[in-house]
Enzyme design. Structure first.
Site, short mmCIF file in Angstrom:
data_model
loop_
_atom_site.label_atom_id
_atom_site.label_comp_id
_atom_site.label_asym_id
_atom_site.label_seq_id
_atom_site.Cartn_x
_atom_site.Cartn_y
_atom_site.Cartn_z
N ASP A 16 38.10 40.45 95.16
CA ASP A 16 39.36 40.31 95.87
C ASP A 16 40.42 39.65 95.00
O ASP A 16 40.24 38.53 94.53
CB ASP A 16 39.15 39.48 97.14
CG ASP A 16 40.29 39.61 98.11
OD1 ASP A 16 40.30 40.59 98.88
OD2 ASP A 16 41.19 38.74 98.10
N ASP B 25 46.78 51.38 100.71
CA ASP B 25 45.43 51.57 101.19
C ASP B 25 45.09 50.57 102.28
O ASP B 25 45.69 49.50 102.40
CB ASP B 25 44.44 51.44 100.01
CG ASP B 25 43.01 51.68 100.44
OD1 ASP B 25 42.78 52.59 101.24
OD2 ASP B 25 42.12 50.95 99.97
N GLU C 156 48.26 51.04 105.82
CA GLU C 156 47.18 51.27 106.78
C GLU C 156 46.71 49.93 107.33
O GLU C 156 46.22 49.09 106.59
CB GLU C 156 46.01 52.01 106.14
CG GLU C 156 44.90 52.32 107.13
CD GLU C 156 43.75 53.10 106.53
OE1 GLU C 156 43.16 53.92 107.23
OE2 GLU C 156 43.44 52.87 105.34
N ASP D 239 39.13 58.24 106.51
CA ASP D 239 38.36 57.09 106.99
C ASP D 239 37.79 57.28 108.40
O ASP D 239 37.06 56.40 108.88
CB ASP D 239 39.24 55.83 106.99
CG ASP D 239 39.61 55.39 105.58
OD1 ASP D 239 38.76 55.52 104.68
OD2 ASP D 239 40.75 54.93 105.38
#
Length: 533
Positions: A193, A224, A249, A319
């Site tokens: 991350d 994303d 998103e 997804d």
């Protein structure tokens, strides 16, 4: 006007022609076709049988093969293409979860993904889209990179310092800070991350996206699905540096959470997952058939989002399961699609949706497109009509910015009014039923309406009543005053301006250094000539 002022205006007009980035207002009128580069089209001579369903490795699609197969997308009336990420991905042995054919396992963001082509290939795709009057949207990943251990070699990434990453921890989904700072993935394929609070990361990403947008004339960014995994104050800085429309998103049905991510302190727009959830509840067969969920969501979004007309409307993406995997009746698809095209928001169609693809979750919802032979299916024809009509409305009226109103809702359907267009969607499915939905409209009894999907004339009764009957099955209706269809190219009317051709592409923008040089030269020339007056 003085000689000097007149000359200044003329020089500035020459120095700054067509200079702008694609704005939210311009994106509002677009319709988007979403493509996974590896799965849309093969280069000439490639083996068309090398990509069976469920494949988790590369099948061979490239930026060039997309460019060579744009007719299919443009002929359906789409005015923008969203492509999977262009940055370099993990380059190593196949993992237990396959290879990064999808483009989302980021390595060095500053390098292009050589699997999809060269810099010239990506420029060629951008140029061809803009030549056609279409926009280019690219997917970007900024929350994390991909690794094969929780102690990766950082020298392979764009950000190489340990301080530029959050320490490893598993996410506690009940804690917002944990969602933002801990690692997605698992210990097999962890996703380190990035520390997007670190000024060097913020600056590095800003410089990278500014350069990428400029070099490849990119018109918009899709962020994303990790928007909520990044501190929200990162987004205005990042998108400000990009200078183009940003849609993110925010996965999940919670509208209050989703609405936080649209606005000047976040993103221009997000994908409309709350409405997607409502559409599932209302239209899927079998399903709850809760049509009031859609009407309720329209009201909530009008109250809670900054601008619902910019939200991304979808019923499929990479997804989630394909619609045909969830709902067995094709009319459920047609009605849900009409809703997405004819109400507030930007319609987005995932490649293969128009071909009836039915894959479940990843990787089965990422099928190869070429076995379909890009057929002219009933769904493709419906999309073509919807795009043509919507493009006509966008180009000739204030329809795109006019809020959707709910005219009526019943257990069997919903009717909406947007601009002068009445759309009636039903959830009864294909079998004929002895059901009708009365809709009270603003139209006079003498008005003549046309169903643009079939070109049938539709009567308006007393008090502006329209009666939707389903003796032929649960088909959607899109009704528009007949006299206003002139020049639409629909239902026997001439077409004086085709959809995408009327758009001015942001490919015409000039790079800032060139603009700056022209501005300096203009000032010098003005100073020199002014001395003669």
């Amino acid at each position: 006007m003085s000689h000097t002022a007149f000359l200044a205006a003329a020089i500035l007009a020459f120095a700054f022609p067509y200079v702008y980035a694609a704005t939210s207002d311009q994106w509002r009128g677009r319709s988007i076709y979403q493509v996974i580069i590896d799965r849309y089209a093969l280069p000439e001579g490639a083996d068309p049988n090398q990509c069976p369903s469920g494949t988790r490795t590369w099948c061979g699609g490239t930026w060039n093969s997309l460019r060579q197969n744009l007719d299919y997308i443009q002929d359906a009336g789409f005015t923008a293409v969203w492509i999977s990420p262009v940055s370099q991905n993990y380059e190593g042995p196949t993992t237990p979860y396959g290879d990064p054919y999808h483009g989302y396992w980021l390595a060095d963001a500053s390098q292009l993904n050589s699997r999809f082509g060269t810099s010239d290939d990506l420029k060629g795709l951008s140029e061809e889209l803009h030549r056609r009057g279409m926009y280019l949207m690219i997917d970007v990943v900024v929350n994390d990179v991909m690794a094969t251990s929780i102690t990766p070699d950082l020298s392979t990434y764009m950000f190489k310092e340990q301080s530029q990453y959050h320490p490893y921890c598993a996410i506690d989904w009940s804690n917002t800070t944990s969602e933002e700072q801990c690692w997605l993935g698992d210990t097999v394929v962890p996703l380190p991350d990035l520390n997007t609070e670190d000024p060097t990361v913020v600056a590095g990403f800003g410089d990278w996206i500014q350069s990428l947008v400029k070099e490849y004339n990119i018109d918009g960014l899709r962020i994303d699905g990790k928007c909520r995994h990044v501190n929200i104050d990162f987004w205005p800085v990042f998108c400000g540096k990009a200078g183009v429309f940003c849609i993110g998103e925010v996965f999940g049905s919670d509208i209050d959470d989703a609405a936080l991510y649209q606005g000047s302190n976040a993103l221009d727009s997000i994908l409309n997952y709350p409405m997607y959830t409502a559409l599932l509840d209302a239209f899927t067969l079998p399903g709850p058939q809760n049509m009031s969920a859609v009407a309720d969501m329209i009201g909530q979004e009008a109250a809670k989002f900054k601008d619902p007309t910019l939200l991304g409307n979808f019923i499929e993406n990479q997804d989630i399961p394909r619609w045909a995997n969830i709902s067995v009746d094709p009319q459920s698809l047609y009605n849900a699609m009409v809703f997405n095209f004819m109400t507030d928001g930007i319609p987005i169609v995932y490649y293969g949706q128009e071909q009836g693809f039915s894959g479940n979750s990843d990787p089965y919802n990422r099928e190869a497109m070429w076995p379909s032979k890009y057929a002219n299916t009933t769904t493709y024809q419906l999309i073509t009509t919807l795009n043509q009509f919507r493009n006509f409305l966008v180009n000739n009226t204030q329809w795109a910015t006019t809020p959707t109103q709910v005219l009526t809702t019943s257990p069997y359907g919903i009717a909406t009014l947007k601009g002068d267009c009445v759309s009636i969607m039903t959830n009864i499915g294909s079998p004929p039923q002895n059901i009708s939905i009365p809709v009270y409209t603003p139209y006079l009894a003498s008005a003549s309406l046309t169903n643009v999907l079939t070109c049938e004339q539709w009567p308006v009764g007393s008090n502006g009543t329209i009666n939707a009957q389903y003796s032929l099955g649960g088909v959607p209706l899109v009704l528009y005053p007949t006299t206003l269809l002139q020049d639409s190219g629909l239902c026997g009317n001439s077409d004086t301006a085709t959809g995408s051709a009327t758009y001015v592409s942001s490919a015409l923008r000039i790079h800032r250094p060139v603009i700056s040089l022209l501005a300096v030269l203009s000032s010098l020339l003005l100073g020199f000539l002014s001395s003669f007056w």
